[in-house]
Design a protein around this motif. Structure first.
Motif, mmCIF file in Angstrom:
data_model
loop_
_atom_site.group_PDB
_atom_site.id
_atom_site.type_symbol
_atom_site.label_atom_id
_atom_site.label_comp_id
_atom_site.label_asym_id
_atom_site.label_seq_id
_atom_site.Cartn_x
_atom_site.Cartn_y
_atom_site.Cartn_z
ATOM 1 N N ALA A 396 52.726 36.765 54.703
ATOM 2 C CA ALA A 396 52.826 35.348 55.077
ATOM 3 C C ALA A 396 54.212 34.806 54.729
ATOM 4 O O ALA A 396 54.804 34.038 55.484
ATOM 5 N N MET A 397 54.744 35.248 53.583
ATOM 6 C CA MET A 397 56.089 34.815 53.194
ATOM 7 C C MET A 397 57.113 35.307 54.214
ATOM 8 O O MET A 397 58.010 34.573 54.624
ATOM 9 N N ALA A 398 56.947 36.566 54.629
ATOM 10 C CA ALA A 398 57.885 37.130 55.613
ATOM 11 C C ALA A 398 57.791 36.392 56.942
ATOM 12 O O ALA A 398 58.761 36.316 57.692
ATOM 13 N N ASP A 399 56.611 35.829 57.228
ATOM 14 C CA ASP A 399 56.430 35.070 58.470
ATOM 15 C C ASP A 399 56.911 33.631 58.334
ATOM 16 O O ASP A 399 56.703 32.823 59.240
ATOM 17 N N GLY A 400 57.474 33.311 57.179
ATOM 18 C CA GLY A 400 58.054 31.979 57.007
ATOM 19 C C GLY A 400 57.041 30.898 56.656
ATOM 20 O O GLY A 400 57.282 29.716 56.894
ATOM 21 N N GLU A 401 55.902 31.280 56.082
ATOM 22 C CA GLU A 401 54.892 30.272 55.742
ATOM 23 C C GLU A 401 55.186 29.535 54.445
ATOM 24 O O GLU A 401 54.435 28.645 54.060
ATOM 25 N N GLY A 402 56.254 29.945 53.762
ATOM 26 C CA GLY A 402 56.627 29.231 52.548
ATOM 27 C C GLY A 402 56.617 30.112 51.320
ATOM 28 O O GLY A 402 56.586 31.341 51.427
ATOM 29 N N ASP A 403 56.633 29.464 50.176
ATOM 30 C CA ASP A 403 56.706 30.180 48.916
ATOM 31 C C ASP A 403 55.303 30.609 48.473
ATOM 32 O O ASP A 403 54.302 30.120 48.988
ATOM 33 N N VAL A 404 55.259 31.497 47.486
ATOM 34 C CA VAL A 404 53.983 32.061 47.056
ATOM 35 C C VAL A 404 52.951 30.989 46.678
ATOM 36 O O VAL A 404 51.809 31.018 47.161
ATOM 37 N N ALA A 406 52.665 27.821 47.500
ATOM 38 C CA ALA A 406 52.211 27.044 48.659
ATOM 39 C C ALA A 406 51.191 27.843 49.462
ATOM 40 O O ALA A 406 50.136 27.324 49.862
ATOM 41 N N ILE A 407 51.466 29.131 49.673
ATOM 42 C CA ILE A 407 50.567 29.966 50.475
ATOM 43 C C ILE A 407 49.235 30.177 49.751
ATOM 44 O O ILE A 407 48.157 30.081 50.352
ATOM 45 N N VAL A 408 49.314 30.438 48.456
ATOM 46 C CA VAL A 408 48.096 30.667 47.674
ATOM 47 C C VAL A 408 47.196 29.428 47.719
ATOM 48 O O VAL A 408 45.988 29.539 47.932
ATOM 49 N N ASP A 409 47.819 28.236 47.578
ATOM 50 C CA ASP A 409 47.025 26.997 47.604
ATOM 51 C C ASP A 409 46.452 26.738 48.978
ATOM 52 O O ASP A 409 45.269 26.470 49.142
ATOM 53 N N LYS A 410 47.318 26.848 49.987
ATOM 54 C CA LYS A 410 46.894 26.552 51.350
ATOM 55 C C LYS A 410 45.746 27.457 51.783
ATOM 56 O O LYS A 410 44.794 27.037 52.419
ATOM 57 N N ARG A 411 45.838 28.741 51.425
ATOM 58 C CA ARG A 411 44.815 29.686 51.876
ATOM 59 C C ARG A 411 43.683 29.871 50.861
ATOM 60 O O ARG A 411 42.774 30.675 51.091
ATOM 61 N N GLY A 412 43.773 29.161 49.736
ATOM 62 C CA GLY A 412 42.719 29.275 48.720
ATOM 63 C C GLY A 412 42.581 30.682 48.179
ATOM 64 O O GLY A 412 41.490 31.254 48.155
ATOM 65 N N LEU A 413 43.697 31.279 47.763
ATOM 66 C CA LEU A 413 43.682 32.682 47.369
ATOM 67 C C LEU A 413 43.688 32.904 45.860
ATOM 68 O O LEU A 413 43.754 34.025 45.399
ATOM 69 N N ARG A 414 43.650 31.802 45.099
ATOM 70 C CA ARG A 414 43.725 31.933 43.658
ATOM 71 C C ARG A 414 42.639 32.891 43.148
ATOM 72 O O ARG A 414 41.492 32.835 43.576
ATOM 73 N N GLN A 415 43.015 33.767 42.282
ATOM 74 C CA GLN A 415 42.087 34.770 41.743
ATOM 75 C C GLN A 415 40.978 34.068 40.958
ATOM 76 O O GLN A 415 41.224 33.121 40.228
ATOM 77 N N ILE A 416 39.758 34.567 41.137
ATOM 78 C CA ILE A 416 38.656 33.974 40.383
ATOM 79 C C ILE A 416 38.652 34.601 38.996
ATOM 80 O O ILE A 416 38.336 35.776 38.850
ATOM 81 N N SER A 417 39.043 33.825 37.991
ATOM 82 C CA SER A 417 38.950 34.427 36.656
ATOM 83 C C SER A 417 37.935 33.656 35.811
ATOM 84 O O SER A 417 37.749 33.937 34.635
ATOM 85 N N ASP A 418 37.268 32.699 36.471
ATOM 86 C CA ASP A 418 36.191 31.968 35.823
ATOM 87 C C ASP A 418 35.031 32.955 35.616
ATOM 88 O O ASP A 418 34.461 33.493 36.569
#
Ligand code: ADP
Ligand code: MG
Length: 479
Positions: A396-404, A406-418
């Motif tokens: 996604a970064m290579a496709d110009g979607e932004g910084d890590v 921003a992409i993690v938040d936008k796509r909801g990719l945060r690791q579940i550590s709960d």
């Protein structure tokens, strides 16, 4: 087929990166219209005199220093006389008895083992022109643009014992001449071409008669050509025949080598010192000046990365495969956030290299800047995302979607550590995969991998696999 030992020595022509020719001011740029860059000097027309290009000598000195060879205080240009349509002046200016560089060695890894190939010599010479067999309706054209282009011919000792080793040596040499900036290494354009001398013998015997396969301009062809040639010679000898010393050409379409001409001897060339050129004298001060301008060599950097950052010999060798890649790697390490060197190496050599190739780019123009990759790696390191998710983010970064972030938040990719959320996911998987759970309890360790995989799948790759493993083990042992 009994025991045969393969013996290979390579002669490599590296085109030097000077803007003008070795003995004239004509341009060396590739791709100009035929015969627009051939000056009267390159053709040795009457009344002209060659003048040595200082930049070509400087590059030879760089090479000599890089391989630990001896630099001749005085070397001599000689005429190598032969007739060929692409050499209308009837001789090539080269060096014969007194080359500019003698000795030295190239080291590299072959199947994780360090190998060292000794060099015989490296000498300066001019290139010839080129015959054009296409587009002339059965006629052959001559393009003399390449005449007078500076070359460094690098001759190895017959130290290689397999096609794979010859290729590994050629790759190491290719990477070295680019690293020190003396050759652009463009093999399609002929800037780096190898002749492979191949013979076979019974172990312990004297060297066998060799054949020389000319102008190999791809590593893949080199490997195939040598393998074919070895088979041909062994079959010949086992049938009671003898190898004839000759020059052969590799035909990639047929995958075979074919005789081109019987081998000429040095005396056939009637070498003599070129009366138009003074001997080349290199002052010690010049050598020191060049030495002080040299970059750290790949070998030294490779060792440093292992000692200072704990990289494996393999990873360090891959990172230092080109100067651009090494620089990219060092910029990751220099970025704020201090990601571990091993993680940076893993990603530079793995996912990032794949991405660079996939997009037809290189490490000088990477699809993701080293600083941006450093921020991505920091998010793996601090547990925000898993390595698996990070691959998606990198693309996604290579496709110009932004910084890590921003992409993690936008796509909801945060690791579940709960922990509660992870335990719930584990319980759902255990309920659905009773067979895997039983297998694991019955001692099948492999079932654990499958279970972790199921949880990763159920969480869209967002779970922390190590944490998942712990919870699974706890659950399966009754906790
Ligand atoms: P020439 O000047 O005719 O090309 P050299 O003696 O300079 O011959 O050798 C050229 C290359 O051939 C060198 O790289 C050398 O290591 C290699 N070579 C010499 N003898 C053998 C052999 N018997 N088998 C394989 N390679 C050889
Ligand atoms: Mg030769």
């Amino acid at each position: 087929m009994g025991e045969w030992e393969i013996v290979i020595g390579l002669e490599t022509h590296a085109q030097l990166t000077t803007a003008s020719k070795i003995f004239s001011g004509a341009s060396t740029a590739f791709g100009a219209a035929p015969n627009t860059q051939a000056s009267a000097v390159d053709l040795a027309l009457p009344g002209t005199l060659p003048v040595l290009n200082r930049g070509a000598v400087e590059r030879a000195i760089r090479f000599g220093l890089a391989v630990g060879g001896a630099l001749a205080a005085r070397s001599v240009f000689a005429r190598k006389n032969y007739f060929y349509p692409d050499l209308p002046k009837g001789y090539q200016i080269s060096q014969f008895e007194l080359p500019v560089v003698s000795g030295g060695a190239v080291t590299f890894l072959l199947a994780s083992e360090e190998r060292r190939v000794r060099l015989t010599r490296a000498h300066l010479e001019e290139d010839a022109g080129k015959s054009l067999h296409e587009d002339f309706h059965g006629m052959t054209g001559i393009d003399l643009n390449r005449a007078g282009t500076p070359l460094l011919e690098i001759v190895s000792e017959p130290d290689m014992r397999s096609a794979a080793e010859a290729v590994a040596y050629a790759k190491a040499l290719h990477s070295l001449v680019r690293w020190i900036g003396i050759c652009d290494g463009n093999m399609q354009e002929g800037s780096f071409r190898c002749d492979a001398n191949v013979s076979v013998r019974r172990p312990g015997e004297a060297l066998g008669t060799r054949c020389e396969i000319k102008n190999l301009n791809s590593f893949r062809f080199m490997e195939k050509a040598i393998e074919f040639e070895v088979r041909r010679q062994v079959e010949l000898l086992e049938d009671g025949g003898a190898v004839r010393q000759e020059t052969r050409l590799y035909d990639p379409d047929r995958g075979e080598t074919r005789p081109m001409r019987s081998k000429e001897d040095a005396q056939d060339y009637r070498y003599f010192p070129d009366p138009d050129l003074l001997p080349l004298e290199i002052a010690p001060e010049w050598i020191e000046e060049v030495r002080s301008s040299m970059p750290m060599l790949p070998d030294a950097l490779c060792r440093l990365l292992q000692e200072r950052h704990g990289l494996s010999a393999y990873d360090a060798a891959l990172v230092t495969e080109s100067r651009d890649k090494a620089r990219f790697f060092e910029e990751i390490l220099a970025a704020p956030g201090a990601v571990p060197g091993t993680l940076a190496a893993h990603w530079t050599n793995g996912e990032m290299s794949a991405l660079v190739n996939e997009r037809g780019l290189d490490f000088a123009r990477p699809p993701v800047a080293p600083g941006a990759l450093a921020r991505l790696l920091a998010r793996i390191h601090d547990g925000t995302i898993s390595g698996k998710v990070a691959k998606e983010v990198l693309h996604a970064m290579a496709d110009g979607e932004g910084d890590v972030d921003a992409i993690v938040d936008k796509r909801g990719l945060r690791q579940i550590s709960d922990v509660a959320a992870l335990e719930a996911a584990v319980d759902r998987v255990l309920a659905a995969q009773a067979k895997l759970a039983d297998d694991f309890r019955a001692g099948k360790e492999k079932a654990m991998n499958a279970l972790v995989g199921q949880v990763m799948k159920a969480t869209g790759g967002k779970a922390n696999p190590a944490q998942v493993g712990e919870i699974l083990r706890r659950r399966l042992s009754g906790g």
